[in-house]
Design a protein around this motif. Structure first.
Motif, short mmCIF file in Angstrom:
data_model
loop_
_atom_site.label_atom_id
_atom_site.label_comp_id
_atom_site.label_asym_id
_atom_site.label_seq_id
_atom_site.Cartn_x
_atom_site.Cartn_y
_atom_site.Cartn_z
N ASN A 129 0.81 -1.22 0.00
CA ASN A 129 0.00 0.00 0.00
C ASN A 129 0.85 1.28 0.00
O ASN A 129 0.63 2.20 0.79
CB ASN A 129 -0.95 -0.04 1.21
CG ASN A 129 -2.11 0.90 1.00
OD1 ASN A 129 -2.39 1.31 -0.14
ND2 ASN A 129 -2.76 1.31 2.08
N ILE A 130 1.81 1.32 -0.89
CA ILE A 130 2.69 2.49 -0.95
C ILE A 130 1.89 3.70 -1.49
O ILE A 130 0.90 3.51 -2.18
CB ILE A 130 3.93 2.22 -1.85
CG1 ILE A 130 3.49 1.84 -3.27
CG2 ILE A 130 4.82 1.15 -1.25
CD1 ILE A 130 4.58 2.02 -4.28
N PRO A 131 2.32 4.91 -1.16
CA PRO A 131 1.55 6.08 -1.59
C PRO A 131 1.48 6.19 -3.12
O PRO A 131 2.37 5.72 -3.82
CB PRO A 131 2.33 7.27 -1.02
CG PRO A 131 3.51 6.73 -0.33
CD PRO A 131 3.50 5.25 -0.38
N ARG A 132 0.40 6.83 -3.57
CA ARG A 132 0.18 6.97 -5.01
C ARG A 132 0.68 8.33 -5.49
O ARG A 132 0.26 9.35 -4.97
CB ARG A 132 -1.31 6.88 -5.32
CG ARG A 132 -1.85 5.47 -5.25
CD ARG A 132 -3.29 5.43 -5.74
NE ARG A 132 -3.70 4.05 -5.94
CZ ARG A 132 -3.60 3.39 -7.09
NH1 ARG A 132 -3.14 4.00 -8.16
NH2 ARG A 132 -3.97 2.14 -7.18
N PHE A 133 1.57 8.31 -6.46
CA PHE A 133 2.02 9.57 -7.08
C PHE A 133 1.66 9.61 -8.56
O PHE A 133 1.12 10.58 -9.06
CB PHE A 133 3.53 9.75 -6.91
CG PHE A 133 3.93 9.94 -5.48
CD1 PHE A 133 3.61 11.12 -4.80
CD2 PHE A 133 4.61 8.94 -4.78
CE1 PHE A 133 3.96 11.28 -3.46
CE2 PHE A 133 4.96 9.11 -3.45
CZ PHE A 133 4.63 10.27 -2.79
N MET A 164 7.40 0.69 -8.51
CA MET A 164 6.19 -0.03 -8.06
C MET A 164 4.96 0.84 -8.29
O MET A 164 3.92 0.36 -8.77
CB MET A 164 6.28 -0.36 -6.57
CG MET A 164 7.18 -1.51 -6.23
SD MET A 164 6.86 -2.07 -4.55
CE MET A 164 7.73 -0.90 -3.59
N ASP A 165 5.09 2.11 -7.95
CA ASP A 165 3.95 3.05 -8.09
C ASP A 165 3.53 3.17 -9.55
O ASP A 165 2.34 3.10 -9.88
CB ASP A 165 4.39 4.41 -7.52
CG ASP A 165 3.29 5.47 -7.66
OD1 ASP A 165 2.12 5.14 -7.38
OD2 ASP A 165 3.63 6.61 -8.06
N ILE A 166 4.52 3.31 -10.44
CA ILE A 166 4.22 3.45 -11.87
C ILE A 166 3.60 2.16 -12.41
O ILE A 166 2.61 2.18 -13.15
CB ILE A 166 5.50 3.82 -12.66
CG1 ILE A 166 5.97 5.23 -12.24
CG2 ILE A 166 5.27 3.75 -14.16
CD1 ILE A 166 7.36 5.61 -12.73
N ALA A 167 4.17 1.02 -12.01
CA ALA A 167 3.64 -0.27 -12.50
C ALA A 167 2.18 -0.43 -12.07
O ALA A 167 1.34 -0.84 -12.86
CB ALA A 167 4.49 -1.41 -11.95
N ARG A 168 1.90 -0.07 -10.81
CA ARG A 168 0.51 -0.22 -10.32
C ARG A 168 -0.44 0.70 -11.07
O ARG A 168 -1.52 0.28 -11.50
CB ARG A 168 0.48 0.10 -8.81
CG ARG A 168 -0.92 0.11 -8.22
CD ARG A 168 -0.91 0.49 -6.74
NE ARG A 168 -0.25 1.79 -6.54
CZ ARG A 168 0.06 2.30 -5.34
NH1 ARG A 168 -0.20 1.61 -4.25
NH2 ARG A 168 0.65 3.48 -5.24
N GLU A 169 -0.03 1.95 -11.27
CA GLU A 169 -0.91 2.90 -11.96
C GLU A 169 -1.10 2.50 -13.44
O GLU A 169 -2.19 2.61 -13.98
CB GLU A 169 -0.33 4.32 -11.84
CG GLU A 169 -1.04 5.39 -12.65
CD GLU A 169 -2.51 5.64 -12.26
OE1 GLU A 169 -2.99 5.08 -11.24
OE2 GLU A 169 -3.18 6.40 -13.00
N PHE A 170 -0.02 2.01 -14.04
CA PHE A 170 -0.13 1.55 -15.43
C PHE A 170 -1.12 0.39 -15.51
O PHE A 170 -2.02 0.37 -16.36
CB PHE A 170 1.26 1.11 -15.95
CG PHE A 170 1.19 0.42 -17.28
CD1 PHE A 170 1.07 1.15 -18.46
CD2 PHE A 170 1.23 -0.98 -17.36
CE1 PHE A 170 0.98 0.51 -19.69
CE2 PHE A 170 1.14 -1.62 -18.58
CZ PHE A 170 1.02 -0.88 -19.74
N GLU A 171 -0.96 -0.58 -14.62
CA GLU A 171 -1.85 -1.75 -14.64
C GLU A 171 -3.30 -1.34 -14.37
O GLU A 171 -4.22 -1.80 -15.05
CB GLU A 171 -1.37 -2.76 -13.59
CG GLU A 171 -1.79 -4.17 -13.88
CD GLU A 171 -1.20 -5.15 -12.88
OE1 GLU A 171 -0.32 -5.92 -13.25
OE2 GLU A 171 -1.63 -5.13 -11.71
N ASP A 172 -3.49 -0.43 -13.41
CA ASP A 172 -4.86 0.05 -13.12
C ASP A 172 -5.47 0.73 -14.34
O ASP A 172 -6.66 0.57 -14.62
CB ASP A 172 -4.84 1.05 -11.95
CG ASP A 172 -4.61 0.36 -10.61
OD1 ASP A 172 -4.66 -0.89 -10.59
OD2 ASP A 172 -4.38 1.05 -9.61
#
Ligand code: KG4
Ligand code: ZN
Length: 392
Positions: A242-246, A289-297
Motif C-alpha cells: 500500500n505504498i503512496p500513489r504519485f 512499483m507506483d508506476i507499474a501499479r498505476e499503469f496496470e490500473d
C-alpha cells in the motif's frame, strides 16, 4: 480423434498431441503429450523478439519437441524402420528444401518409430511473425506427407478463443452470442461470436496492443522482456505494501463512443512522467512499483470499460477473455467479477498454462473446425503463412 498440433507464431515452439471427442457443445480433450519451449531467455538479451532468430530456434527445437511428444505418448519405438520409402523421403526433402537440417533431424527420428495413430495435424498459419510461422508450416507439411494425414491451418487468435475450453470440462456449455476480448502481445480486440466459427471484430486497438504496451513500459522501467509478468509483480507488491500513489495516467479512449482502444498514448504518458519527474535522477524501486501499479490500473480500467460497453450493446451470454495478457492476476480477477456484475453472463478465462502461447489451443481450434466442416479432413488446401491473418 488424435490431433498433433504445432505452434510457432512468435517465440514459443509448441507441439502437442490431443485426443478430442464429443459434440461441439461439450467437447472433451485428453492431453496425450504437450511440450512448450520458450525462447524468452534468448530474446531477453535483445529486449524483444527478432523474427529470424525466432525462426532459427523453432527449426532447432521442433524435431526435439516432436521426439519428446512421441516418447511421452509411447509412439517412439527404437529401430522399427518402417518409414524407409525413398520416394516419400524425396518428397519430404522437397518440402523442407529451405530447412535442410530439419530434414535430416526428421529422417533420423523416423528411423526409429512405428506408424503413430494420428488423424490430423493442425498448424498455426497466422497471424504472427512470418518467418517463424513458415518453419512450423513446413515442418507440419512434412509430417502430413510422412503420416499421410490431413493438415489443418489454424488462426492463432481462434486458438486463443478456444484456449478457454480446455481443462474447463466442468463448465457450462458456451451459449451465444458470445463476446471475446483478446489481449496479447500483438492483438487487442473485441470479437462478437454469433455462433461457432462466426466472428466479427467489433473493436480493436488503433495502435499498440496491450501486451506490447506492457513490454514497452517495462523496458522504460529497466525491466527485462517480456514485461507483462515483471510489471505485474511490481504492481502487486505496490498493492500489498500500500505504498503512496504519485503517478496518475490518463485512461486512453475510455469515453470514446466506440469499442476501439489505443495504448501508444499511455506509453508516451509514462515516458513523459519519467522524463519530467526523474530527469537525470535514478528511478527508485518505490516509484517503479507506483508506476507499474498505476499503469496496470489504467489498463484494467480501459479494458473493463470497453468490454462493459460491448456487453451493453450485444447482451452476450458468454464472455471469453483470452491471450497472453490474461495471465495477469489483476486483469483476471477484474473479469471474473463480471459474472457477479451481469446476470446470466458466463465468463470463460483460460487456465494460466493455457493463457500464453501453446499448441493445445491450436488442437482445440482444429477440432472445432473439423466438427463444423468434416470436409477439411478430405482436401488439404494450399497452406501459407499470413502474418496479418484476420478472424472472419
Ligand atoms: O498470447 P501471447 O503469449 O503471445 C502473443 O500471441 O502475442 O502474449 C504475450 C504477451 C506479452 O506481451 C507478455 O508481456 C504478456 O502477454 N503477458 C502479460 C503477463 N504474462 C504475459 N501481460 C501482463 N501480465 C502478465 N502476467
Ligand atoms: Zn498468442
Amino acid at each position: 480423434m488424435k490431433i498433433l498440433s504445432i505452434e510457432t507464431s512468435c517465440d514459443e515452439t509448441a507441439i502437442s498431441l490431443v485426443d478430442a471427442h464429443g459434440e461441439i457443445n461439450s467437447p472433451l480433450f485428453s492431453i496425450l503429450a504437450n511440450e512448450v519451449f520458450s525462447q524468452i531467455d534468448l530474446h531477453k538479451e535483445f529486449g524483444g523478439v527478432y523474427p529470424m532468430i525466432a525462426k532459427r530456434e523453432h527449426a532447432k527445437n521442433l524435431p526435439i519437441l516432436f521426439k519428446k511428444i512421441l516418447i511421452d505418448s509411447k509412439m517412439y519405438i527404437e529401430n522399427v524402420k518402417n518409414f524407409s520409402d525413398d520416394s516419400l523421403w524425396n518428397e519430404v526433402k522437397e518440402i523442407l528444401s529451405k530447412e535442410e537440417e530439419l530434414y535430416f533431424q526428421l529422417k533420423n527420428i523416423f528411423n526409429n518409430i512405428s506408424k503413430p495413430t494420428i488423424d490430423a495435424i493442425a498448424v498455426t498459419s497466422g497471424p504472427g511473425l512470418e518467418p517463424a510461422l513458415w518453419v512450423g508450416i513446413s515442418f507440419a507439411k512434412a509430417l502430413s506427407k510422412i503420416f499421410d494425414v490431413p493438415l489443418i491451418p489454424i488462426n492463432h487468435m481462434e486458438g486463443h478463443i478456444m484456449s478457454t475450453l480446455i481443462a474447463n470440462e466442468n463448465k457450462k456449455e458456451i451459449a451465444f452470442p458470445a463476446i471475446a476480448l483478446l489481449i496479447s502481445g500483438g492483438h487487442t480486440e473485441l470479437v462478437k461470436i454469433s455462433n461457432w466459427g462466426k466472428y466479427e471484430i467489433i473493436g480493436a486497438t488503433l495502435d499498440d496492443a496491450v501486451g506490447e504496451a506492457f513490454d514497452k513500459v517495462a523496458r522504460m522501467l529497466g525491466l527485462p522482456y517480456p514485461g507483462g509478468p515483471e510489471i505485474s509483480k511490481l504492481a502487486e507488491e505496490a498493492r500489498e505494501k500500500n505504498i503512496p500513489r504519485f503517478a496518475k495516467f490518463t485512461r486512453p479512449m475510455i469515453n470514446s463512443n466506440n469499442l476501439n482502444f489505443s495504448f501508444s498514448g499511455l506509453k508516451t504518458n509514462v515516458l513523459y512522467y519519467l522524463r519530467d519527474k526523474f530527469n537525470d535522477v535514478d528511478l527508485d524501486y518505490m516509484n517503479k512499483m507506483d508506476i507499474a501499479r498505476e499503469f496496470e490500473d489504467t489498463v484494467v480500467d480501459v479494458l473493463a470499460s470497453k468490454t462493459r460497453k460491448a456487453i451493453e450493446n450485444i447482451n452476450p451470454q458468454t464472455l471469453i477473455v483470452a491471450g497472453g495478457v490474461i495471465a495477469n492476476k489483476k486483469i483476471r480477477s477484474e473479469f471474473l467479477h463480471f459474472e457477479n456484475e451481469y446476470n446470466n453472463l458466463q465468463v470463460r478465462i483460460p487456465t494460466n498454462m493455457m493463457s500464453t502461447d501453446n499448441s493445445l489451443m491450436i488442437a482445440c481450434a482444429a477440432y472445432f473446425n473439423i466438427s463444423l466442416d468434416p470436409e477439411l479432413l478430405k482436401n488439404t488446401k494450399k497452406i501459407e503463412a499470413d502474418g496479418n491473418l484476420k478472424l472472419n
